[in-house]
Scaffold this motif. Sequence first.
Motif, PDB file in Angstrom:
ATOM      1  N   MET A  91       0.826  -1.203   0.000  1.00 44.54           N
ATOM      2  CA  MET A  91       0.000   0.000   0.000  1.00 44.54           C
ATOM      3  C   MET A  91       0.862   1.256   0.000  1.00 44.54           C
ATOM      4  SD  MET A  91      -3.284   0.471   2.485  1.00 44.54           S
ATOM      5  CE  MET A  91      -4.015  -1.100   2.054  1.00 44.54           C
ATOM      6  N   ALA A  92       1.910   1.237   0.783  1.00 42.94           N
ATOM      7  CA  ALA A  92       2.793   2.404   0.861  1.00 42.94           C
ATOM      8  C   ALA A  92       3.471   2.656  -0.479  1.00 42.94           C
ATOM      9  CB  ALA A  92       3.836   2.182   1.962  1.00 42.94           C
ATOM     10  N   ALA A  95       0.986   4.165  -2.867  1.00 40.11           N
ATOM     11  CA  ALA A  95       0.775   5.588  -2.587  1.00 40.11           C
ATOM     12  C   ALA A  95       1.943   6.405  -3.120  1.00 40.11           C
ATOM     13  CB  ALA A  95       0.609   5.805  -1.082  1.00 40.11           C
ATOM     14  N   ASP A  97       3.801   5.633  -5.584  1.00 42.57           N
ATOM     15  CA  ASP A  97       3.678   5.623  -7.039  1.00 42.57           C
ATOM     16  C   ASP A  97       2.695   6.693  -7.492  1.00 42.57           C
ATOM     17  OD1 ASP A  97       4.312   4.529  -9.576  1.00 42.57           O
ATOM     18  OD2 ASP A  97       2.366   3.521  -9.606  1.00 42.57           O
ATOM     19  N   TRP A  98       1.573   6.791  -6.814  1.00 44.99           N
ATOM     20  CA  TRP A  98       0.599   7.823  -7.153  1.00 44.99           C
ATOM     21  C   TRP A  98       1.223   9.198  -7.018  1.00 44.99           C
ATOM     22  CZ3 TRP A  98      -4.489   6.134  -4.246  1.00 44.99           C
ATOM     23  CH2 TRP A  98      -4.938   4.932  -4.799  1.00 44.99           C
ATOM     24  N   ASP A  99       1.934   9.398  -5.938  1.00 46.39           N
ATOM     25  CA  ASP A  99       2.580  10.692  -5.717  1.00 46.39           C
ATOM     26  C   ASP A  99       3.506  11.029  -6.878  1.00 46.39           C
ATOM     27  OD1 ASP A  99       1.722  12.069  -3.436  1.00 46.39           O
ATOM     28  OD2 ASP A  99       2.701  10.626  -2.121  1.00 46.39           O
ATOM     29  N   ARG A 101       3.437   9.923  -9.979  1.00 47.35           N
ATOM     30  CA  ARG A 101       2.670  10.213 -11.198  1.00 47.35           C
ATOM     31  C   ARG A 101       2.006  11.592 -11.111  1.00 47.35           C
ATOM     32  NH1 ARG A 101       1.578   5.459 -14.220  1.00 47.35           N
ATOM     33  NH2 ARG A 101       2.201   3.548 -13.155  1.00 47.35           N
ATOM     34  N   LEU A 102       1.483  11.926  -9.958  1.00 50.83           N
ATOM     35  CA  LEU A 102       0.835  13.229  -9.803  1.00 50.83           C
ATOM     36  C   LEU A 102       1.834  14.350 -10.016  1.00 50.83           C
ATOM     37  CD1 LEU A 102      -1.679  12.920  -6.833  1.00 50.83           C
ATOM     38  CD2 LEU A 102      -2.133  13.156  -9.265  1.00 50.83           C
ATOM     39  N   ILE A 105       2.392  14.712 -13.708  1.00 53.00           N
ATOM     40  CA  ILE A 105       1.262  15.353 -14.375  1.00 53.00           C
ATOM     41  C   ILE A 105       1.263  16.856 -14.122  1.00 53.00           C
ATOM     42  CG2 ILE A 105      -1.245  15.559 -14.325  1.00 53.00           C
ATOM     43  CD1 ILE A 105      -1.262  12.471 -13.824  1.00 53.00           C
TER      44      ILE A 105
ATOM     45  N   ALA B  32      -4.502   6.659 -11.793  1.00 55.67           N
ATOM     46  CA  ALA B  32      -3.101   6.963 -11.498  1.00 55.67           C
ATOM     47  C   ALA B  32      -2.299   7.077 -12.787  1.00 55.67           C
ATOM     48  CB  ALA B  32      -2.510   5.892 -10.589  1.00 55.67           C
ATOM     49  N   LEU B  65     -10.250   8.627  -1.589  1.00 53.55           N
ATOM     50  CA  LEU B  65      -9.186   8.104  -2.454  1.00 53.55           C
ATOM     51  C   LEU B  65      -9.144   8.809  -3.806  1.00 53.55           C
ATOM     52  CD1 LEU B  65      -9.536   4.309  -1.618  1.00 53.55           C
ATOM     53  CD2 LEU B  65      -7.567   5.757  -1.139  1.00 53.55           C
ATOM     54  N   VAL B  79      -6.784  10.690  -8.771  1.00 58.87           N
ATOM     55  CA  VAL B  79      -6.356   9.939  -7.605  1.00 58.87           C
ATOM     56  C   VAL B  79      -5.868  10.900  -6.517  1.00 58.87           C
ATOM     57  CG1 VAL B  79      -3.884   9.422  -7.626  1.00 58.87           C
ATOM     58  CG2 VAL B  79      -5.544   7.562  -7.584  1.00 58.87           C
ATOM     59  N   PRO B  81      -3.600  10.564  -3.069  1.00 59.55           N
ATOM     60  CA  PRO B  81      -2.768   9.615  -2.317  1.00 59.55           C
ATOM     61  C   PRO B  81      -2.870   9.707  -0.800  1.00 59.55           C
ATOM     62  CG  PRO B  81      -1.483  10.798  -3.986  1.00 59.55           C
ATOM     63  CD  PRO B  81      -2.787  11.522  -3.831  1.00 59.55           C
ATOM     64  N   LEU B  84      -4.735   6.876   1.186  1.00 58.37           N
ATOM     65  CA  LEU B  84      -4.053   5.589   1.071  1.00 58.37           C
ATOM     66  C   LEU B  84      -2.800   5.566   1.934  1.00 58.37           C
ATOM     67  CD1 LEU B  84      -4.088   2.852  -0.373  1.00 58.37           C
ATOM     68  CD2 LEU B  84      -2.543   3.836  -2.056  1.00 58.37           C
ATOM     69  N   ASN B  85      -2.088   6.661   1.923  1.00 65.38           N
ATOM     70  CA  ASN B  85      -0.895   6.774   2.757  1.00 65.38           C
ATOM     71  C   ASN B  85      -1.240   6.613   4.234  1.00 65.38           C
ATOM     72  OD1 ASN B  85       1.924   7.191   2.491  1.00 65.38           O
ATOM     73  ND2 ASN B  85       1.504   8.807   1.004  1.00 65.38           N
TER      74      ASN B  85
END
Lengths: 120, 120
Positions: A91-92, A95, A97-99, A101-102, A105, B32, B65, B79, B81, B84-85
């Motif tokens: 999960m960490a 998260a 990974d999302w950060d 990618r964000l 973007i 994501a 989320l 998304v 994060p 989730l974090n």
Amino acid sequence: MTEEGPGAAEAVDSVLVALADPTRRQLLDLLAARGEVTATTLAEHLPVSRQAVVKHLAALDAAGLVSRSKVGREVRYAVRPAALNATARWMASLAADWDRRLANIKRIAEAAEAAERDSR
Amino acid sequence: MTEEGPGAAEAVDSVLVALADPTRRQLLDLLAARGEVTATTLAEHLPVSRQAVVKHLAALDAAGLVSRSKVGREVRYAVRPAALNATARWMASLAADWDRRLANIKRIAEAAEAAERDSR
DNA sequence: ATCAGATGCAACTCCAGAGTTGCACATCGG
DNA sequence: CCGATGTGCAACTCTGGAGTTGCATCTGAT
């Protein structure tokens, strides 16, 4: 990274499904507090029948969150932190990974805005 | 510790329930990867209807989320994060707590065994 | 103004799973 | 051996959630 052996996705799935139920989380709490406990004892501390507890314990066992050990005529369950730890790490990293990618973007959007400003 | 503000338990619950569904996890993956996407676009890449996607997005939104933003006549989802974090940290501390308790129980069991050995 | 694409709302079906009950099977203590 | 306690198995009910369909509504573009 993203290489944690075969069946990792299914393992995460079963753990998440197991943790989604409040009764199962309560069972994990009781097990963590008392160590090795039987299904019958657990049922005495919950508003559900022993059979319901047994089914929940089966789900938790399938997810690797608890361990079963037969002692005489009774079956004792205990908490098993490994699977939960693995899911927490999964999960960490998700998260993170999302950060990542964000941030990408946002960077692209700002570059596009700058290009727009320059063009007019 | 164990003091993360009001409604922390409910927040964790909604996140776990949201993540328990494979379609919702797939939606998070798509979001994501693509940044801001509409429900209609997401539905084109999934084997379910747009309405089903909308309902899932509502659940993800309630869990914190994803975020909604209206742009003209369309609604774009992205998304988010943070939730989730937070859940990952909650899970990690829970696993650490189990480890601590297990170590305690093991210590007590060994002490009891030693006492048994001494007494006979 | 009007058409097309996008979203919102509501009612419906369907089924997995949470919970129950009843009984059969093992096992421990006397 | 026998009663008591603990577990396993099976069939059943029932509710929530996942998914669908149909239609109304709104907005952008020509």
